[in-house]
Design a protein around this motif. Structure first.
Motif, PDB file in Angstrom:
ATOM      1  N   GLU A   1       0.742  -1.093  -0.051  1.00  0.00           N
ATOM      2  CA  GLU A   1       0.116   0.066   0.043  1.00  0.00           C
ATOM      3  C   GLU A   1       0.933   1.190   0.017  1.00  0.00           C
ATOM      4  O   GLU A   1       1.833   1.385   0.758  1.00  0.00           O
ATOM      5  CB  GLU A   1      -0.796   0.105   1.138  1.00  0.00           C
ATOM      6  CG  GLU A   1      -1.852   1.233   1.230  1.00  0.00           C
ATOM      7  CD  GLU A   1      -2.831   0.945   2.516  1.00  0.00           C
ATOM      8  OE1 GLU A   1      -3.560   2.020   2.837  1.00  0.00           O
ATOM      9  OE2 GLU A   1      -3.049  -0.224   3.129  1.00  0.00           O
ATOM     10  N   MET A   2       0.571   2.187  -0.911  1.00  0.00           N
ATOM     11  CA  MET A   2       1.449   3.401  -0.879  1.00  0.00           C
ATOM     12  C   MET A   2       0.488   4.542  -1.443  1.00  0.00           C
ATOM     13  O   MET A   2      -0.822   4.297  -1.977  1.00  0.00           O
ATOM     14  CB  MET A   2       2.405   3.210  -1.921  1.00  0.00           C
ATOM     15  CG  MET A   2       2.013   3.271  -3.189  1.00  0.00           C
ATOM     16  SD  MET A   2       3.323   2.386  -4.507  1.00  0.00           S
ATOM     17  CE  MET A   2       3.245   0.597  -3.819  1.00  0.00           C
ATOM     18  N   PRO A   3       0.770   5.832  -1.251  1.00  0.00           N
ATOM     19  CA  PRO A   3       0.008   7.054  -1.704  1.00  0.00           C
ATOM     20  C   PRO A   3      -0.095   6.883  -3.216  1.00  0.00           C
ATOM     21  O   PRO A   3       0.626   6.347  -4.038  1.00  0.00           O
ATOM     22  CB  PRO A   3       0.679   8.150  -1.368  1.00  0.00           C
ATOM     23  CG  PRO A   3       1.550   7.841  -0.431  1.00  0.00           C
ATOM     24  CD  PRO A   3       1.987   6.461  -0.575  1.00  0.00           C
ATOM     25  N   ALA A   4      -1.542   7.435  -3.768  1.00  0.00           N
ATOM     26  CA  ALA A   4      -1.724   7.110  -5.152  1.00  0.00           C
ATOM     27  C   ALA A   4      -0.883   7.776  -6.043  1.00  0.00           C
ATOM     28  O   ALA A   4      -0.622   6.951  -7.303  1.00  0.00           O
ATOM     29  CB  ALA A   4      -3.314   7.331  -5.268  1.00  0.00           C
ATOM     30  N   ASP A   5      -0.197   8.723  -5.674  1.00  0.00           N
ATOM     31  CA  ASP A   5       0.478   9.676  -6.784  1.00  0.00           C
ATOM     32  C   ASP A   5       1.946   8.744  -6.821  1.00  0.00           C
ATOM     33  O   ASP A   5       2.231   8.669  -8.100  1.00  0.00           O
ATOM     34  CB  ASP A   5       0.844  10.908  -6.336  1.00  0.00           C
ATOM     35  CG  ASP A   5       1.177  11.069  -4.707  1.00  0.00           C
ATOM     36  OD1 ASP A   5       1.368  10.138  -4.067  1.00  0.00           O
ATOM     37  OD2 ASP A   5       1.281  12.194  -4.366  1.00  0.00           O
TER      38      ASP A   5
ATOM     39  N   ARG B   1      -5.239  10.325   2.202  1.00  0.00           N
ATOM     40  CA  ARG B   1      -5.144  10.521   0.825  1.00  0.00           C
ATOM     41  C   ARG B   1      -5.389   9.185  -0.020  1.00  0.00           C
ATOM     42  O   ARG B   1      -5.570   8.104   0.523  1.00  0.00           O
ATOM     43  CB  ARG B   1      -3.489  10.477   0.448  1.00  0.00           C
ATOM     44  CG  ARG B   1      -2.993  11.979   1.032  1.00  0.00           C
ATOM     45  CD  ARG B   1      -1.597  12.104   0.459  1.00  0.00           C
ATOM     46  NE  ARG B   1      -0.943  13.196   1.137  1.00  0.00           N
ATOM     47  CZ  ARG B   1      -0.064  13.255   1.823  1.00  0.00           C
ATOM     48  NH1 ARG B   1       0.459  11.850   2.423  1.00  0.00           N
ATOM     49  NH2 ARG B   1       0.578  14.184   2.544  1.00  0.00           N
ATOM     50  N   PRO B   2      -5.528   9.265  -0.907  1.00  0.00           N
ATOM     51  CA  PRO B   2      -5.949   8.037  -1.826  1.00  0.00           C
ATOM     52  C   PRO B   2      -4.695   7.243  -2.018  1.00  0.00           C
ATOM     53  O   PRO B   2      -3.770   7.657  -1.954  1.00  0.00           O
ATOM     54  CB  PRO B   2      -6.405   8.585  -3.395  1.00  0.00           C
ATOM     55  CG  PRO B   2      -6.780   9.912  -3.079  1.00  0.00           C
ATOM     56  CD  PRO B   2      -6.086  10.566  -2.019  1.00  0.00           C
ATOM     57  N   LYS B   3      -4.994   5.910  -1.894  1.00  0.00           N
ATOM     58  CA  LYS B   3      -3.960   4.929  -1.795  1.00  0.00           C
ATOM     59  C   LYS B   3      -3.987   3.739  -3.021  1.00  0.00           C
ATOM     60  O   LYS B   3      -5.038   3.634  -3.492  1.00  0.00           O
ATOM     61  CB  LYS B   3      -4.099   4.172  -0.616  1.00  0.00           C
ATOM     62  CG  LYS B   3      -3.784   4.764   0.579  1.00  0.00           C
ATOM     63  CD  LYS B   3      -2.326   5.543   0.868  1.00  0.00           C
ATOM     64  CE  LYS B   3      -2.577   6.154   2.120  1.00  0.00           C
ATOM     65  NZ  LYS B   3      -2.364   5.367   3.431  1.00  0.00           N
TER      66      LYS B   3
END
Length: 226
Positions: A45-49, A79-81
């Motif tokens: 899992e990581m930030p979407a950007d 934030r979106p992930k």
């Protein structure tokens, strides 16, 4: 005597049936439907950007989902992930891989879901209703959906003998994937800071550079110098 008409099939039961019958993935018995991690797959899992940049660098990674919080906010966890499916056991290996790559300071950005955890079940790619429901905190949708017969454990990024070659699909090994993800997480932090969306406002940890980033910038760590 009047006969009872069959009850219409619930959209959520359709979602659950697709995952359990078509993919063989265990789900929770709750609504909204969630997928159990640590059995057929783990999740990186990581930030979407940062995640979008990883997908551009690695076009074959296995199934990928976009996770959006139902309620917006200014914290890092709001934030979106992007969720990248990896082989079972990968979540347990992540901290050690980050330390080995000297990316330990990015643990807040790059996390994993493994045994005993879960993720929201995105709507099947063939259509249907998303699994978000009353009280749901997260809603997910497929960016790279799974395909029946393709999502087996040995076709997801993992570590061990023979990894990195891929199994017909060319999936990267877990160490390469984590290295790319950590690099992109740092770059995304720098972009957000440059856009005056400072990490301090989101409560993140200070920026840090790993050996990998210094080598790419042309400055070799002392331990790597002969």
């Amino acid at each position: 005597m009047a006969r009872a008409l069959p009850r219409p099939r619930s959209p959520l039961s359709t979602v659950r049936r697709w995952y359990e019958d078509e993919l063989g993935w265990p789900t929770t018995g709750t609504e909204p439907v969630e997928l159990l991690t640590g059995l057929r797959f783990d999740v990186l899992e990581m930030p979407a950007d940062a995640g979008r940049a990883v997908l551009r660098r690695m076009p074959r990674t296995g199934p990928v989902a976009l996770l959006r919080p139902v309620r917006g906010g200014k914290r890092a966890e709001d934030r979106p992930k992007l969720l990248l499916l990896i082989a079972p056991g990968g979540a347990e290996e992540l901290p050690e891989i980050l330390e080995w790559l000297e990316w330990g300071a990015l643990a807040a950005d790059l996390t994993a879901r493994g045994a005993g955890e879960r993720m929201p079940a995105p709507a099947p790619p063939s259509g249907g209703t998303a699994s978000g429901g009353c009280g749901a905190r997260e809603a997910a949708g497929w960016v790279r959906p799974p395909r029946p017969g393709y999502e087996a454990e040995n076709r997801l990024p993992s570590t061990g003998f023979g990894t990195g070659i891929g199994d017909g699909g060319g999936a990267p090994d877990l160490v390469r994937l984590v290295s790319a993800a950590a690099t992109e997480c740092l770059r995304a932090r720098l972009v957000r800071a440059r856009n005056r969306q400072s990490d301090r406002a989101y409560g993140d940890q200070p920026l840090a550079f790993s050996n990998a980033s210094r080598m790419s910038a042309g400055t070799r760590p002392r331990s790597f110098t002969l």
